[in-house]
Scaffold this active site. Structure first.
Site, PDB file in Angstrom:
ATOM      1  N   HIS A   1       9.983  -3.802 -26.580  1.00 19.45           N
ATOM      2  CA  HIS A   1       8.604  -4.271 -26.720  1.00 19.45           C
ATOM      3  C   HIS A   1       8.608  -5.786 -26.770  1.00 19.45           C
ATOM      4  CE1 HIS A   1       4.511  -4.669 -28.216  1.00 19.45           C
ATOM      5  NE2 HIS A   1       4.326  -3.442 -27.755  1.00 19.45           N
TER       6      HIS A   1
ATOM      7  N   ASP B   1       5.408   4.769 -26.690  1.00 23.69           N
ATOM      8  CA  ASP B   1       5.437   5.726 -25.587  1.00 23.69           C
ATOM      9  C   ASP B   1       6.622   6.684 -25.633  1.00 23.69           C
ATOM     10  OD1 ASP B   1       3.092   4.922 -24.266  1.00 23.69           O
ATOM     11  OD2 ASP B   1       4.124   3.154 -23.500  1.00 23.69           O
TER      12      ASP B   1
ATOM     13  N   HIS C   1       3.853  -0.823 -18.965  1.00 25.29           N
ATOM     14  CA  HIS C   1       2.812  -0.857 -20.006  1.00 25.29           C
ATOM     15  C   HIS C   1       2.492   0.597 -20.361  1.00 25.29           C
ATOM     16  CE1 HIS C   1      -0.328  -2.521 -22.368  1.00 25.29           C
ATOM     17  NE2 HIS C   1      -1.196  -2.899 -21.443  1.00 25.29           N
TER      18      HIS C   1
HETATM   19  N1  ACO Z   1      16.014  -0.560 -21.264  1.00 19.61           N
HETATM   20  C1  ACO Z   1      17.078  -1.324 -20.977  1.00 19.61           C
HETATM   21  N2  ACO Z   1      17.089  -2.657 -21.056  1.00 19.61           N
HETATM   22  C2  ACO Z   1      15.937  -3.246 -21.432  1.00 19.61           C
HETATM   23  C3  ACO Z   1      14.775  -2.518 -21.757  1.00 19.61           C
HETATM   24  C4  ACO Z   1      14.850  -1.124 -21.667  1.00 19.61           C
HETATM   25  N3  ACO Z   1      13.773  -0.364 -21.959  1.00 19.61           N
HETATM   26  N4  ACO Z   1      13.784  -3.373 -22.104  1.00 19.61           N
HETATM   27  C5  ACO Z   1      14.313  -4.610 -22.010  1.00 19.61           C
HETATM   28  N5  ACO Z   1      15.619  -4.522 -21.603  1.00 19.61           N
HETATM   29  C6  ACO Z   1      16.555  -5.642 -21.438  1.00 19.61           C
HETATM   30  C7  ACO Z   1      16.251  -6.457 -20.199  1.00 19.61           C
HETATM   31  O1  ACO Z   1      16.968  -5.991 -19.060  1.00 19.61           O
HETATM   32  C8  ACO Z   1      16.708  -7.829 -20.636  1.00 19.61           C
HETATM   33  O2  ACO Z   1      18.116  -7.860 -20.591  1.00 19.61           O
HETATM   34  P1  ACO Z   1      18.907  -9.238 -20.200  1.00 19.61           P
HETATM   35  O3  ACO Z   1      18.615 -10.159 -21.351  1.00 19.61           O
HETATM   36  O4  ACO Z   1      20.324  -8.827 -20.083  1.00 19.61           O
HETATM   37  O5  ACO Z   1      18.295  -9.716 -18.916  1.00 19.61           O
HETATM   38  C9  ACO Z   1      16.300  -7.893 -22.116  1.00 19.61           C
HETATM   39  O6  ACO Z   1      16.320  -6.518 -22.543  1.00 19.61           O
HETATM   40  C10 ACO Z   1      14.922  -8.478 -22.357  1.00 19.61           C
HETATM   41  O7  ACO Z   1      13.987  -7.782 -21.541  1.00 19.61           O
HETATM   42  P2  ACO Z   1      12.642  -8.414 -21.012  1.00 19.61           P
HETATM   43  O8  ACO Z   1      12.205  -7.657 -19.805  1.00 19.61           O
HETATM   44  O9  ACO Z   1      12.794  -9.891 -20.879  1.00 19.61           O
HETATM   45  O10 ACO Z   1      11.682  -8.153 -22.244  1.00 19.61           O
HETATM   46  P3  ACO Z   1      10.108  -8.193 -22.207  1.00 19.61           P
HETATM   47  O11 ACO Z   1       9.671  -8.566 -23.566  1.00 19.61           O
HETATM   48  O12 ACO Z   1       9.609  -9.018 -21.071  1.00 19.61           O
HETATM   49  O13 ACO Z   1       9.724  -6.678 -21.854  1.00 19.61           O
HETATM   50  C11 ACO Z   1       9.062  -4.453 -21.992  1.00 19.61           C
HETATM   51  C12 ACO Z   1       9.146  -5.796 -22.722  1.00 19.61           C
HETATM   52  C13 ACO Z   1       8.288  -4.614 -20.667  1.00 19.61           C
HETATM   53  C14 ACO Z   1       8.279  -3.469 -22.850  1.00 19.61           C
HETATM   54  C15 ACO Z   1      10.494  -3.919 -21.734  1.00 19.61           C
HETATM   55  O14 ACO Z   1      11.178  -3.730 -22.945  1.00 19.61           O
HETATM   56  C16 ACO Z   1      10.501  -2.636 -20.912  1.00 19.61           C
HETATM   57  O15 ACO Z   1      10.471  -2.698 -19.676  1.00 19.61           O
HETATM   58  N6  ACO Z   1      10.568  -1.431 -21.580  1.00 19.61           N
HETATM   59  C17 ACO Z   1      10.547  -0.183 -20.869  1.00 19.61           C
HETATM   60  C18 ACO Z   1       9.105   0.163 -20.484  1.00 19.61           C
HETATM   61  C19 ACO Z   1       8.287   0.577 -21.672  1.00 19.61           C
HETATM   62  O16 ACO Z   1       8.674   1.397 -22.489  1.00 19.61           O
HETATM   63  N7  ACO Z   1       7.073   0.013 -21.751  1.00 19.61           N
HETATM   64  C20 ACO Z   1       6.108   0.310 -22.789  1.00 19.61           C
HETATM   65  C21 ACO Z   1       5.964  -0.815 -23.737  1.00 19.61           C
HETATM   66  S1  ACO Z   1       4.793  -0.402 -24.995  1.00 19.61           S
HETATM   67  C22 ACO Z   1       3.312  -0.556 -24.218  1.00 19.61           C
HETATM   68  O17 ACO Z   1       3.106  -1.324 -23.345  1.00 19.61           O
HETATM   69  C23 ACO Z   1       2.290   0.311 -24.606  1.00 19.61           C
END
Ligand code: ACO
Length: 446
Positions: free
Chosen positions: A325, A381, A284
């Site tokens: 996201h 971010d 987050h």
């Molecule tokens: N890098 C690489 N792979 C990713 C990333 C990433 N940043 N984000 C998602 N994925 C992949 C996952 O591994 C998954 O792959 P799969 O389908 O092969 O299993 C797929 O994309 C879907 O990911 P989920 O985790 O199911 O997506 P979710 O909507 O639950 O997560 C989140 C969203 C938490 C923001 C995620 O994209 C993430 O962890 N990003 C990195 C952390 C980040 O930047 N957070 C800030 C978000 S903005 C905020 O909160 C202010």
């Protein structure tokens, strides 16, 4: 004059109602149910009618992580994740970032309308004259270890503030709520700056009412006592815009916690402490800190391809921080604005060499099938940390800069929740998967 509806009228009305409903067929019983649809949703509680017999509890929906569940009606923030749209109270984020100020936006979020000139002046006065913190709270902060994480200090201290304002528990009084709202918005920068100064072993700088909200914050962070240092107006404005961009984001993890804690009618300081704790996590608001660590780890443009491969082969273990996201699946409009601010800031501070790494990382990732297929784009971010670093803020304090402006959004959402007659204490259901009833076995017989 009212007339008695004919059979034809009734069947037309029924047809209309059916158009605003979905029919669910329960193959376990052969029965079918019309579930009304409103705003593109069915009410989960209507599913309870779907039963196999009188002893059956009724159907529930199962939605871990709330992937497809609306938990409230809200008039505050609108997001269209596919089209990259973000609006506060109907105003596009781009216009607010260009033409408004953080305190004006905070007013808008909390009151629903932009203030008139006199309302704005009164609002700014009320915030400005609540920035001091109790000396005992300052002593409380002195108790932290020198290397305490600034977010940990902020969470603990904002929670401790509830003990200084016992009236805060009177959450049903609108005037008491307003007092706490002024205090929270006003004192967050002071707590954040004091946390930073404590970690640096530097004397605290008290709030100065001659500065703007963000100007005062920068002054409390960086002024060396006895020097005539003044914050640069470009950096003050850049921070103000960043605060606008971070002010609210509808039902994200932290806001959900704010509403959840607030739903038990606890005081807003305790609820903000909980929301800030949720924000602290690296998935987050903590991601801005992680992005910078990641860029430092990559170090040079030439090492990007190897890093991208590690992410792709890491089976979700290693993520490209600042990418992806839950809602935005096209682009995050905040990231676009932040990229522009970065240029303005670097014109004053000098270019951060890690910016080249970030730009190239974004370019490569946006062309890569792995990221395209999963619709992963830079989020708020990705670039914000580079700006914070250029301003001179240590990496560990980045998430604190997210928490300060988010307080106005949390409080707006909290108020809306309290005034919503449909809301009750938040209490999800579960699917129990543990053991069936069994008898206790004394320890000597196990
Ligand atoms: N890098 C690489 N792979 C990713 C990333 C990433 N940043 N984000 C998602 N994925 C992949 C996952 O591994 C998954 O792959 P799969 O389908 O092969 O299993 C797929 O994309 C879907 O990911 P989920 O985790 O199911 O997506 P979710 O909507 O639950 O997560 C989140 C969203 C938490 C923001 C995620 O994209 C993430 O962890 N990003 C990195 C952390 C980040 O930047 N957070 C800030 C978000 S903005 C905020 O909160 C202010």
């Amino acid at each position: 004059m009212p007339t008695t509806p004919t059979a034809e009228d009734k069947s037309a009305a029924t047809a209309q109602e059916r158009r605003e409903a979905v029919t669910l067929v329960d193959h376990r019983t052969g029965k079918s149910y019309d579930l009304p649809v409103s705003n593109g949703t069915i009410r989960a509680i209507d599913l309870r009618e779907v039963k196999t017999g009188p002893e059956d509890f009724g159907l529930m929906s199962y939605d871990p992580a709330f992937m497809n569940t609306a938990s409230c009606r809200s008039q505050i923030t609108f997001i269209d994740g596919d089209r990259g749209i973000l609006r506060y109270r109907g105003y596009p984020i781009e216009q607010l970032a260009e033409r408004s100020s953080y305190l004006e936006v905070a007013y808008l979020l909390l009151h629903g309308e932009l203030p008139t000139k006199s309302e704005y002046d009164e609002w700014v006065h009320n915030i400005t004259f609540h920035t001091m913190i109790h000396e005992s709270l300052k002593k409380f902060m002195d108790g932290f270890n020198h290397d305490a994480h600034p977010m940990g200090m902020l969470i603990a201290t904002v929670g401790a503030m509830s003990t200084f304002y016992p009236g805060a528990r009177d959450i049903h009084s609108a005037s008491d709520r307003t007092k706490q709202i002024h205090r929270l918005i006003a004192k967050m920068p002071t707590l954040a700056a004091f946390a930073y100064r404590h970690s640096m072993g530097m004397p605290y700088v008290y709030p100065d009412n001659d500065f703007s909200y963000t100007g005062n914050f920068l002054n409390m962070l960086f002024r060396i006592p006895s020097s005539s240092w003044k914050p640069d107006p470009v950096l003050v404005r850049a921070l103000d815009v960043l605060f606008i961009l971070h002010a609210d984001h509808e039902q994200n993890c932290g806001t959900h916690v704010m509403r959840g804690i607030g739903s038990s009618h606890t005081d807003p300081y305790s609820a903000v402490a909980g929301a800030a704790a949720a924000l602290y996590g690296p998935l987050h608001g903590g991601a801005n800190e992680e992005v910078l660590k990641m860029l430092q780890e990559i170090g040079t443009v030439s090492r990007i391809p190897a890093f991208i491969e590690e992410v792709k082969n890491g089976k979700g273990e290693k993520r490209l921080m600042g990418f992806g996201h839950r809602v935005y699946k096209n682009f995050d409009p905040r990231a676009t604005i932040i990229k522009r601010i970065a240029d303005e800031v670097f014109a004053v501070t000098g270019r951060n060499p890690l910016l080249d790494v970030a730009i190239e990382l974004e370019r490569i990732a946006l062309q890569d099938d792995y990221f395209i297929k999963r619709r992963l784009y830079p989020n708020v971010d990705f670039y914000s940390g580079l700006i914070y670093e250029a301003i001179g803020i240590p990496t560990a304090a980045f998430t604190v800069l997210f928490a300060i402006p988010r307080v106005s959004g949390w409080l707006a959402q909290w108020q809306e929740m309290l005034e919503d007659p449909e809301q009750k204490i938040a209490r999800p259901r579960q699917i129990y998967t543990g053991p069936k009833e069994r008898s206790f076995v004394p320890i000597e017989s196990r």
